[in-house]
Design a protein around this motif. Structure first.
Motif, mmCIF file in Angstrom:
data_model
loop_
_atom_site.group_PDB
_atom_site.id
_atom_site.type_symbol
_atom_site.label_atom_id
_atom_site.label_comp_id
_atom_site.label_asym_id
_atom_site.label_seq_id
_atom_site.Cartn_x
_atom_site.Cartn_y
_atom_site.Cartn_z
ATOM 1 N N LYS A 24 -80.532 19.126 1.150
ATOM 2 C CA LYS A 24 -81.843 19.471 0.588
ATOM 3 C C LYS A 24 -82.894 18.403 0.852
ATOM 4 C CE LYS A 24 -81.002 17.698 -4.105
ATOM 5 N NZ LYS A 24 -80.973 18.029 -5.542
ATOM 6 N N GLU A 25 -82.469 17.152 1.010
ATOM 7 C CA GLU A 25 -83.428 16.075 1.264
ATOM 8 C C GLU A 25 -84.108 16.198 2.621
ATOM 9 O OE1 GLU A 25 -80.980 14.967 -2.057
ATOM 10 O OE2 GLU A 25 -80.407 15.619 -0.024
ATOM 11 N N ASN A 26 -83.581 17.065 3.484
ATOM 12 C CA ASN A 26 -84.158 17.209 4.819
ATOM 13 C C ASN A 26 -85.330 18.198 4.863
ATOM 14 O OD1 ASN A 26 -82.362 15.395 5.998
ATOM 15 N ND2 ASN A 26 -80.826 16.977 6.392
ATOM 16 N N TYR A 27 -85.649 18.843 3.740
ATOM 17 C CA TYR A 27 -86.695 19.855 3.732
ATOM 18 C C TYR A 27 -88.045 19.256 3.344
ATOM 19 C CZ TYR A 27 -83.166 23.385 4.444
ATOM 20 O OH TYR A 27 -82.156 24.147 4.997
ATOM 21 N N PRO A 28 -89.110 19.663 4.027
ATOM 22 C CA PRO A 28 -90.433 19.071 3.771
ATOM 23 C C PRO A 28 -90.991 19.396 2.386
ATOM 24 C CG PRO A 28 -90.609 20.916 5.311
ATOM 25 C CD PRO A 28 -89.151 20.626 5.135
ATOM 26 N N ASP A 29 -90.518 20.471 1.748
ATOM 27 C CA ASP A 29 -91.040 20.819 0.421
ATOM 28 C C ASP A 29 -90.277 20.138 -0.715
ATOM 29 O OD1 ASP A 29 -89.218 22.664 1.698
ATOM 30 O OD2 ASP A 29 -89.228 23.858 -0.117
ATOM 31 N N SER A 30 -89.356 19.223 -0.384
ATOM 32 C CA SER A 30 -88.626 18.420 -1.376
ATOM 33 C C SER A 30 -88.060 19.265 -2.517
ATOM 34 C CB SER A 30 -89.540 17.325 -1.950
ATOM 35 O OG SER A 30 -90.053 16.513 -0.929
ATOM 36 N N PRO A 31 -87.190 20.202 -2.215
ATOM 37 C CA PRO A 31 -86.680 21.093 -3.265
ATOM 38 C C PRO A 31 -85.730 20.390 -4.227
ATOM 39 C CG PRO A 31 -85.482 21.457 -1.219
ATOM 40 C CD PRO A 31 -86.589 20.492 -0.894
ATOM 41 N N ASP A 32 -85.690 20.898 -5.449
ATOM 42 C CA ASP A 32 -84.717 20.394 -6.423
ATOM 43 C C ASP A 32 -83.339 20.970 -6.160
ATOM 44 O OD1 ASP A 32 -86.597 18.864 -7.836
ATOM 45 O OD2 ASP A 32 -87.222 20.613 -9.003
ATOM 46 N N GLU A 33 -83.311 22.207 -5.650
ATOM 47 C CA GLU A 33 -82.049 22.884 -5.386
ATOM 48 C C GLU A 33 -82.070 23.497 -3.990
ATOM 49 O OE1 GLU A 33 -79.523 22.765 -7.406
ATOM 50 O OE2 GLU A 33 -80.575 21.870 -9.128
ATOM 51 N N LEU A 34 -80.878 23.716 -3.428
ATOM 52 C CA LEU A 34 -80.751 24.380 -2.131
ATOM 53 C C LEU A 34 -79.552 25.308 -2.187
ATOM 54 C CD1 LEU A 34 -81.600 24.628 0.910
ATOM 55 C CD2 LEU A 34 -79.909 22.855 1.382
ATOM 56 N N GLU A 35 -79.785 26.566 -1.857
ATOM 57 C CA GLU A 35 -78.714 27.553 -1.814
ATOM 58 C C GLU A 35 -78.525 28.004 -0.373
ATOM 59 O OE1 GLU A 35 -77.606 32.027 -3.559
ATOM 60 O OE2 GLU A 35 -79.378 30.946 -4.297
ATOM 61 N N VAL A 36 -77.283 28.103 0.073
ATOM 62 C CA VAL A 36 -76.967 28.470 1.452
ATOM 63 C C VAL A 36 -76.226 29.801 1.466
ATOM 64 C CG1 VAL A 36 -75.838 27.762 3.589
ATOM 65 C CG2 VAL A 36 -76.808 26.026 2.058
ATOM 66 N N ILE A 37 -76.721 30.744 2.264
ATOM 67 C CA ILE A 37 -76.097 32.064 2.393
ATOM 68 C C ILE A 37 -75.788 32.317 3.857
ATOM 69 C CG2 ILE A 37 -76.404 34.543 2.050
ATOM 70 C CD1 ILE A 37 -78.407 33.865 -0.175
ATOM 71 N N GLU A 38 -74.572 32.718 4.150
ATOM 72 C CA GLU A 38 -74.181 33.065 5.519
ATOM 73 C C GLU A 38 -74.037 34.571 5.639
ATOM 74 O OE1 GLU A 38 -70.729 32.128 8.878
ATOM 75 O OE2 GLU A 38 -70.478 31.418 6.813
ATOM 76 N N THR A 39 -74.698 35.164 6.625
ATOM 77 C CA THR A 39 -74.551 36.581 6.918
ATOM 78 C C THR A 39 -73.911 36.733 8.299
ATOM 79 O OG1 THR A 39 -76.687 36.902 8.036
ATOM 80 C CG2 THR A 39 -76.678 36.980 5.618
#
Length: 345
Positions: A24-39
């Motif tokens: 999550k630290e790699n995102y420019p919007d500095s998110p508090d959480e990151l959810e990953v979904i694989e399709t």
């Protein structure tokens, strides 16, 4: 965001890019959480406010996404096509860049190694599938979405399609899905598959005038192409996301077929009245007297296809020992049986 940059052939593995995007630290919007979904086709990374979609390097039917320039074009096509029904949701194309140090970066300077579709994140509890699963539908929301969908269809020009082409295309699809479902590796009941597909083909032959009338009245359009409950957002105004982008032919269909597909998705979530309501509102606003038997035909056809797509997961190493996909395929096949038994024999 550097969406106008050209794709490059810098070698970085998909695994490296995915692992980078899982932090999550790699995102420019500095998110508090990151959810990953694989399709089956993509990875989706959900931050607090945005959704980032990374295309997998897969081959599916005529789509080959192994080359970065093809993934780049496919992402651009997806954004362009989805603007029609979800203009404010699809923000644009964001590169995953590699710096001179060898580190990866989302946007900014560097050379692009892959591409992300950046979208506004929609609230989970505003999606139709969530509302159906949690039994918290609100009539004004459903009516607003049904009206918006009917208005979209009203604006769409009829496709350049003729009766022979339509009948040939439908028959070929049914024969192909029959062959696939009869594969011994799936263990599906062959008598049931043959009964359903033979009945569908006979229905087409005996009701040619009905299909021809649909074409002559301009009801064959370039539709959404993948209108499932999870792609319907009950916001104000409503939005419809994730339209099919990679093969236009697959989007050319009778409005009745697309509405039947949505209705099938609602029925799979134990809410037949919701799908029926979308059909009812469209028929009223468009003054389109879709025969009930045609809805049954298309529901049955689409149930067969959903069975096939579910069973395809058994070919993947990750899913081959997961019993849920075989059970889901069986459930769709039983739905197809239910529909076909209501067709006039």
């Amino acid at each position: 965001m550097n969406s106008k940059a050209s794709p490059t052939s810098h070698s970085t593995t998909t695994e490296e890019v995915v692992n980078f995007l899982k932090i999550k630290e790699n995102y420019p919007d500095s998110p508090d959480e990151l959810e990953v979904i694989e399709t089956h086709m993509s990875w989706v990374f959900l931050t607090d406010n945005y959704a980032y979609k990374l295309k997998k390097q897969v081959i599916w039917n005529s789509l080959d996404l192994r080359l970065p320039e093809i993934r780049y074009r496919n992402c651009r096509d997806e954004i362009r096509l989805n603007k029609a029904m979800a203009e404010k949701v699809y923000i644009g194309l964001t590169p995953v860049n590699i710096l001179e140090t060898g580190k990866l970066k989302i946007g900014g300077k560097g050379k692009p190694v892959d591409w992300l579709i950046k979208m506004k994140r929609l609230p989970e509890d505003s999606m139709l599938d969530w509302a159906l699963k949690h039994r918290c539908l609100h009539f004004p929301d459903i009516r607003r979405a049904a009206v918006a969908l009917a208005e979209y269809y009203r604006r769409q020009p009829s496709a350049e399609w003729d009766y022979h082409r339509h009948q040939t295309y439908l028959a070929d699809e049914i024969l192909k899905v029959k062959k696939e479902l009869l594969s011994q590796e799936y263990g599906m009941p062959p008598d049931l598959i043959l009964y359903i597909t033979v009945t569908l083909l006979r229905f087409m032959k005996e009701n040619g005038e009905m299909f021809e009338q649909r074409i002559n009245s301009g009801k064959i359009i370039e539709a959404h192409g993948d209108l499932k409950p999870e792609h319907v957002c009950l916001s104000d105004p409503p939005v419809f996301i994730d339209c099919l982008e990679f093969e236009v032919t697959l989007k050319i269909m009778d409005i009745a077929e697309e509405l039947s597909y949505l209705a099938l998705g609602c029925e799979m979530l134990d809410s037949e009245p919701t799908g029926a309501y979308f059909i009812k509102i469209y028929k009223q606003l468009a003054n389109d007297k879709i025969p009930d038997t045609l809805i049954l035909f298309y529901k049955c056809k689409q149930a067969l296809f959903r069975a096939k797509f579910s069973l395809w997961h058994l070919k993947e190493e990750k899913y081959k020992n997961d019993p849920k996909w075989g059970k889901l395929g069986e459930k769709y096949l039983e739905m197809a049986r239910k529909f076909v038994e209501k067709l006039p024999y």
